[in-house]
Design a protein around this motif. Sequence first.
Motif, PDB file in Angstrom:
ATOM      1  N   GLY A  92      -9.921  -4.680   2.765  1.00  0.00           N
ATOM      2  CA  GLY A  92      -9.929  -4.151   4.127  1.00  0.00           C
ATOM      3  C   GLY A  92      -8.602  -3.528   4.534  1.00  0.00           C
ATOM      4  O   GLY A  92      -7.799  -3.105   3.696  1.00  0.00           O
ATOM      5  N   GLN A  93      -8.356  -3.488   5.837  1.00  0.00           N
ATOM      6  CA  GLN A  93      -7.118  -2.913   6.368  1.00  0.00           C
ATOM      7  C   GLN A  93      -5.998  -3.952   6.328  1.00  0.00           C
ATOM      8  O   GLN A  93      -6.205  -5.100   6.722  1.00  0.00           O
ATOM      9  N   VAL A  94      -4.831  -3.529   5.859  1.00  0.00           N
ATOM     10  CA  VAL A  94      -3.683  -4.433   5.732  1.00  0.00           C
ATOM     11  C   VAL A  94      -2.437  -3.723   6.240  1.00  0.00           C
ATOM     12  O   VAL A  94      -2.393  -2.490   6.314  1.00  0.00           O
ATOM     13  N   GLY A  95      -1.426  -4.498   6.589  1.00  0.00           N
ATOM     14  CA  GLY A  95      -0.179  -3.924   7.062  1.00  0.00           C
ATOM     15  C   GLY A  95       0.739  -3.543   5.919  1.00  0.00           C
ATOM     16  O   GLY A  95       0.575  -3.985   4.768  1.00  0.00           O
ATOM     17  N   ILE A  96       1.724  -2.701   6.236  1.00  0.00           N
ATOM     18  CA  ILE A  96       2.717  -2.288   5.242  1.00  0.00           C
ATOM     19  C   ILE A  96       3.464  -3.518   4.734  1.00  0.00           C
ATOM     20  O   ILE A  96       3.845  -4.414   5.488  1.00  0.00           O
ATOM     21  N   ALA A 154       1.158  -4.893  -0.667  1.00  0.00           N
ATOM     22  CA  ALA A 154       0.460  -3.705  -0.194  1.00  0.00           C
ATOM     23  C   ALA A 154       1.286  -2.439  -0.369  1.00  0.00           C
ATOM     24  O   ALA A 154       0.738  -1.357  -0.503  1.00  0.00           O
ATOM     25  N   GLY A 155       2.600  -2.548  -0.349  1.00  0.00           N
ATOM     26  CA  GLY A 155       3.426  -1.364  -0.512  1.00  0.00           C
ATOM     27  C   GLY A 155       3.742  -0.703   0.825  1.00  0.00           C
ATOM     28  O   GLY A 155       3.372  -1.174   1.902  1.00  0.00           O
ATOM     29  N   ILE A 156       4.432   0.422   0.753  1.00  0.00           N
ATOM     30  CA  ILE A 156       4.919   1.062   1.975  1.00  0.00           C
ATOM     31  C   ILE A 156       4.177   2.361   2.298  1.00  0.00           C
ATOM     32  O   ILE A 156       4.490   3.012   3.294  1.00  0.00           O
ATOM     33  N   PHE A 157       3.228   2.735   1.444  1.00  0.00           N
ATOM     34  CA  PHE A 157       2.532   3.999   1.674  1.00  0.00           C
ATOM     35  C   PHE A 157       1.211   3.743   2.377  1.00  0.00           C
ATOM     36  O   PHE A 157       0.416   2.898   1.966  1.00  0.00           O
ATOM     37  N   GLU A 158       1.000   4.510   3.469  1.00  0.00           N
ATOM     38  CA  GLU A 158      -0.233   4.349   4.229  1.00  0.00           C
ATOM     39  C   GLU A 158      -1.402   5.019   3.511  1.00  0.00           C
ATOM     40  O   GLU A 158      -1.233   5.896   2.684  1.00  0.00           O
ATOM     41  N   GLY A 159      -2.620   4.568   3.885  1.00  0.00           N
ATOM     42  CA  GLY A 159      -3.829   5.181   3.341  1.00  0.00           C
ATOM     43  C   GLY A 159      -4.617   4.232   2.464  1.00  0.00           C
ATOM     44  O   GLY A 159      -4.260   3.063   2.280  1.00  0.00           O
ATOM     45  N   THR A 197      -9.521  -2.812  -3.621  1.00  0.00           N
ATOM     46  CA  THR A 197      -9.398  -1.685  -2.700  1.00  0.00           C
ATOM     47  C   THR A 197      -8.886  -2.198  -1.361  1.00  0.00           C
ATOM     48  O   THR A 197      -9.233  -3.305  -0.933  1.00  0.00           O
ATOM     49  N   PHE A 198      -8.087  -1.393  -0.682  1.00  0.00           N
ATOM     50  CA  PHE A 198      -7.566  -1.763   0.631  1.00  0.00           C
ATOM     51  C   PHE A 198      -6.994  -0.516   1.295  1.00  0.00           C
ATOM     52  O   PHE A 198      -6.742   0.500   0.638  1.00  0.00           O
ATOM     53  N   GLU A 199      -6.816  -0.592   2.597  1.00  0.00           N
ATOM     54  CA  GLU A 199      -6.248   0.517   3.349  1.00  0.00           C
ATOM     55  C   GLU A 199      -4.994   0.042   4.065  1.00  0.00           C
ATOM     56  O   GLU A 199      -5.048  -0.902   4.867  1.00  0.00           O
ATOM     57  N   VAL A 200      -3.877   0.693   3.783  1.00  0.00           N
ATOM     58  CA  VAL A 200      -2.605   0.330   4.396  1.00  0.00           C
ATOM     59  C   VAL A 200      -2.456   1.091   5.716  1.00  0.00           C
ATOM     60  O   VAL A 200      -2.552   2.320   5.760  1.00  0.00           O
ATOM     61  N   VAL A 201      -2.255   0.351   6.799  1.00  0.00           N
ATOM     62  CA  VAL A 201      -2.080   0.955   8.121  1.00  0.00           C
ATOM     63  C   VAL A 201      -0.821   0.375   8.749  1.00  0.00           C
ATOM     64  O   VAL A 201      -0.308  -0.669   8.341  1.00  0.00           O
ATOM     65  N   GLU A 202      -0.327   1.052   9.783  1.00  0.00           N
ATOM     66  CA  GLU A 202       0.862   0.529  10.483  1.00  0.00           C
ATOM     67  C   GLU A 202       0.489  -0.690  11.314  1.00  0.00           C
ATOM     68  O   GLU A 202      -0.595  -0.749  11.895  1.00  0.00           O
TER      69      GLU A 202
END
Length: 719
Positions: free
Chosen positions: A640-644, A687-692, A714-719
């Motif tokens: 799912g969606q995760v933070g940087i 998760a790393g520092i790159f969004e998307g 799979t995951f989505e990095v968001v602020e």
Amino acid sequence: MIRPIFLLVSLFWATLLFAQTQDDWTKLGDEALDDGDPYGALLYYQKAMDIDSARGELVYKYAHALRENHQYRKAAYYYYKTYRREQGKVYPLSGFYLAQMQKQSGEYQASKSTWRRVRDQFEGNPESFEYKKAIQEMRACDFAILWMKEDTLLMKLQKIEMADSESESQFDGQFYRDSLLLFSRLNGEYNAKNEVINPEGSYRVRAYQAQPPYTESVLFDSDEMELAGIAFSKDSTYKAVLKSDSDFKNTIEIWRGDKKLHQLPTEGEDAWYSHPQFGMIGESEVLLFSSNRKGSVGGSDIWYMDLNSKKVKNLGVRVNSIGNEITPFYKASEDAVYFASDWHYGLGGFDIFKAAVNDGDVDFPENLKPPYNTPSNDLYYTYESTQNLGCITSNRSETESGTCCNDLWMFSEPSKEELLPDIQDLESLNAYLPVVLYFHNDEPDPRTRKSTTTKTYVETYRDYTAMLPAYREAYRVGLTADEQDKAEEAMESFFLDEIDGGVRDLDLFMQLLESELEKGSRVEITIKGFASPLAETDYNVKLTSRRISSLINYMRDYNRGSLVPFIRGTASNGGKIAFNEIPFGEYVASNYISDNPNESNAVYSIHAARERKIEISSVQQAKSEQAFLIQFEKEIIDLGQVGIDSKLEFVFNYTTEGSVKIGAVESPTGVVDVEIDDETIRGFIMAGIFEGKQVLSLDVVDSDGDLLKQLHLTFEVVE
């Protein structure tokens, strides 16, 4: 001043005389057509055309007569002269017939353009035959262009030339075990003007027989004037006798030995019956035939009668259409019904098709393509397996002068091995990958969160391609006329090249895979699933799982379940299939910009349609038995969606058989503190520092470093 006046009067009467003469010839042509004599009508109209070929009504009638005489190119020329002038306003069917004749002349691109105009002409009445036919034929022309390019070098048909046939029409040829050829012939006698003269019994259908080399023939039964055709059951227990009187009224008699069991039509029934052939539908021995009897879907349908119960049933809407289906033949070695149709996607007027029969259920038909089918009329497929001799009837021409009469064409079928490419190993099989298969939005099983389906991929494909008219319409909205044509062509090319192309690739892949498994190979097939971003991410992951499930269902059903033992691991030769399922959902969807404003419609746009797919990406030889003895509950996990810079935990559950052991879990980056026990793999990633949206692959290997499985996060990095 007297001479000029006299000259004008003379010219007036001469013109009137010629006009009356032309009207007389035209009237004779009209009467000949009404009497069912198109050849006579053509001669009369030609006389009228010789006087004045500029009269629009005469040109249209002349084109009709040419069409009825199978002179397709010439008919197309004169229909075009009419249609160019009046655009269907005076003669509403001029464009319809022009498109037909262009198609039967092999001018498929021109035919498609004309069919598009016919569609536009009748779009105010979408339930009309003309509108539906135009929609059908536009796509048929696309297939025809493709099929005519295919290599037919392994398959040749030979025309049967009989010295005693002259210009008579021959049809319905069928070989039997001793190479005997039975067929029907339309006999007629002609006078010096090539007009048919019809004394009693001279112009009718009669049954004939011929022996190799098939250069001469004799009447099958010289004492039976009405015998037009005959068919025998496989063990010769039954025979079906087709009789046709001088008025061409047909009856079918079913006999067992010397006892007449039944006759069609029954008493008081005024329907047309023809083309009897014996076969099997499920466990029942049946008589197949063509008829326009009550209950037909279209003009003529394929029907069958159970020989025990005498009940008559329609073969069903998968085969029968609002057009005409005729000349059935049952091929026991394939458990399939062959027939001719002028509706299903084809190359000409009538094309030959086959429909598989599975436990009594008749499947969708498949076009036999060239060399069986041509732009002309091709029908009456029959085949005798012990001799490897088959026969079709066709009015195809071997010259450029045009078509005429029906002739018999014989053939021998190449083996399956001759038709398939030579595959030496799995590496060469991978050369035919990826196989990419497409889906309509939210299919299969829309608005559910199930990860499996009971549908097969081919079922979803047929539903999808039936929506091409809706895709065309949505993709052309708001554009200029020229832009609309270009938009339609782009959408049609996508369906033909990519959606249909995927099924063609799948068919070849399945044949090659089956051949490889028959050698005892043990393989792992990787299937990836994708979706367009129109729903929630976790929903799309389940959706792509359903899409992968539909393909595996298709593989189970393939060739009457021939791959099931390999999927279950019970094949006697040790061959086996394992599936590596990777439902990515929308995580790898691409970014795309188009100059077509309708690309913003994410359901009916080509861009979105390209994202709704699955692909067979690889076929690998199993390194060891262990690859088949480990099964993961899931092979992909969506976090799912995760933070940087988030620290993310994952858990894969699995089961094993025998002594298989996981040695390590490897990844290019990011995996830390992996713990492996007998049922789970636990680990952490950053998760790393790159969004998307991100996809991370994990290789599960044994103690020797051989790959057992590939897992995905799979995951989505968001602020």
